[in-house]
Motif scaffolding. Structure first.
Motif, PDB file in Angstrom:
ATOM      1  N   GLY A 101       0.796  -1.223   0.000  1.00 56.52           N
ATOM      2  CA  GLY A 101       0.000   0.000   0.000  1.00 56.52           C
ATOM      3  C   GLY A 101       0.823   1.265   0.000  1.00 56.52           C
ATOM      4  N   THR A 121      -3.051  -2.427  -8.096  1.00 57.75           N
ATOM      5  CA  THR A 121      -4.087  -2.218  -7.084  1.00 57.75           C
ATOM      6  C   THR A 121      -5.088  -3.371  -7.099  1.00 57.75           C
ATOM      7  N   GLY A 122      -5.440  -3.822  -8.295  1.00 66.65           N
ATOM      8  CA  GLY A 122      -6.365  -4.940  -8.404  1.00 66.65           C
ATOM      9  C   GLY A 122      -5.796  -6.220  -7.824  1.00 66.65           C
ATOM     10  N   GLN A 124      -3.594  -6.410  -5.461  1.00 69.14           N
ATOM     11  CA  GLN A 124      -3.578  -6.281  -4.005  1.00 69.14           C
ATOM     12  C   GLN A 124      -4.959  -6.557  -3.423  1.00 69.14           C
ATOM     13  N   GLU A 125      -5.999  -6.046  -4.058  1.00 62.99           N
ATOM     14  CA  GLU A 125      -7.365  -6.303  -3.580  1.00 62.99           C
ATOM     15  C   GLU A 125      -7.693  -7.788  -3.636  1.00 62.99           C
ATOM     16  N   TRP A 126      -7.237  -8.449  -4.686  1.00 63.98           N
ATOM     17  CA  TRP A 126      -7.478  -9.885  -4.800  1.00 63.98           C
ATOM     18  C   TRP A 126      -6.736 -10.644  -3.704  1.00 63.98           C
ATOM     19  N   GLU A 128      -5.623  -9.561  -0.760  1.00 61.84           N
ATOM     20  CA  GLU A 128      -6.025  -9.248   0.610  1.00 61.84           C
ATOM     21  C   GLU A 128      -7.489  -9.558   0.886  1.00 61.84           C
ATOM     22  N   HIS A 129      -8.352  -9.409  -0.129  1.00 61.09           N
ATOM     23  CA  HIS A 129      -9.791  -9.530   0.128  1.00 61.09           C
ATOM     24  C   HIS A 129     -10.508 -10.506  -0.810  1.00 61.09           C
ATOM     25  N   ASP A 131     -11.259 -10.154  -3.736  1.00 61.67           N
ATOM     26  CA  ASP A 131     -12.215  -9.387  -4.533  1.00 61.67           C
ATOM     27  C   ASP A 131     -11.666  -9.263  -5.951  1.00 61.67           C
ATOM     28  N   PRO A 134     -11.757  -5.221  -8.905  1.00 66.43           N
ATOM     29  CA  PRO A 134     -10.754  -4.253  -9.359  1.00 66.43           C
ATOM     30  C   PRO A 134      -9.780  -4.843 -10.383  1.00 66.43           C
ATOM     31  N   THR A 169      -5.842 -14.419 -10.724  1.00 62.55           N
ATOM     32  CA  THR A 169      -7.250 -14.260 -10.378  1.00 62.55           C
ATOM     33  C   THR A 169      -8.138 -15.301 -11.051  1.00 62.55           C
TER      34      THR A 169
END
Length: 228
Positions: A101, A121-122, A124-126, A128-129, A131, A134, A169
């Protein structure tokens, strides 16, 4: 050329000819020819020394590649940070599932390329979460960018990051679309010979075959230049 310089150069040439690459690389180190010594350390299998020589020679990409191969993530990231490239430093951390981050924030402030920033960023979201949203949106941005002319090196880096994101992903369908975007552009501007080989190799590894891909006979002739 001094006598010592001439002797070191001759010694390096002799060591290379004899296959004594580590000794040759040390001679090039002493001559201050760090890029050459790095290349020779690679031939010697001295990956860590090669990485350090590349770093000192001002080549963060090659240095980071060496350290990454050894699992030395912090050293790989530091190579990019030394050259004020926080986005590339962040990517090194993200590749091993570590948060980045602070580096992503620095990349935003530094005006990093928007498509690669979105991919990082996408990812990282995947990580960590879990998701995928992104990352999927970032891949759509990358696909659009890859379909348009761009500098060759940036295009290759964007494609590599995009494919890594698609694989991690689980969106292999989008990976194929990335290659197709580049291919559509090359139909207009001419292609590099390696593109189709890379696409086919990726498809064999991740999709189990190359059905539906263009054949080598259909590849347009390369027109040259750094854009296109």
């Amino acid at each position: 050329m001094t006598g010592r310089t001439a002797l070191l150069r001759k010694a390096a040439e002799c060591f290379v000819e004899a296959g004594a690459y580590t000794d040759a690389a040390r001679c090039y180190d002493a001559l201050g020819r760090l890029r050459t010594s790095a290349d020779v350390y690679v031939r010697a299998g001295e990956t860590e020394r090669a990485g350090e020589a590349y770093r000192l020679a001002g080549d963060p990409e090659q240095a980071a590649r060496c350290f990454r191969a050894l699992g030395l993530t912090d050293r790989a990231a530091a190579c990019w940070a030394e050259h004020d490239r926080p986005l590339d430093a962040a990517w090194e951390l993200l590749l091993v599932g570590r948060p980045a981050g602070h580096l992503l924030a620095a990349a935003v402030a530094a005006g990093a390329p928007s498509e690669r920033l979105a991919l990082a960023t996408g990812l990282q979201e995947w990580t960590e979460h879990a998701d995928p949203g992104p990352a999927v949106r970032a891949l759509a941005l990358a696909e659009d960018r890859l379909s348009r002319p761009d500098h060759r090196q940036e295009r290759q880096t964007l494609l590599a990051w995009s494919l890594e994101t698609a694989v991690r992903t689980g969106r292999l369908d989008l990976g194929g679309r990335l290659f197709a975007a580049v291919w559509r552009r090359t139909e207009r501007t001419g292609t590099d010979p390696e593109l189709l080989d890379q696409w086919r190799e990726w498809a064999r590894e991740h999709l189990g075959g190359t059905w539906g891909l263009p054949s080598p006979e259909t590849a347009p002739a390369r027109t040259g230049g750094t854009g296109g």
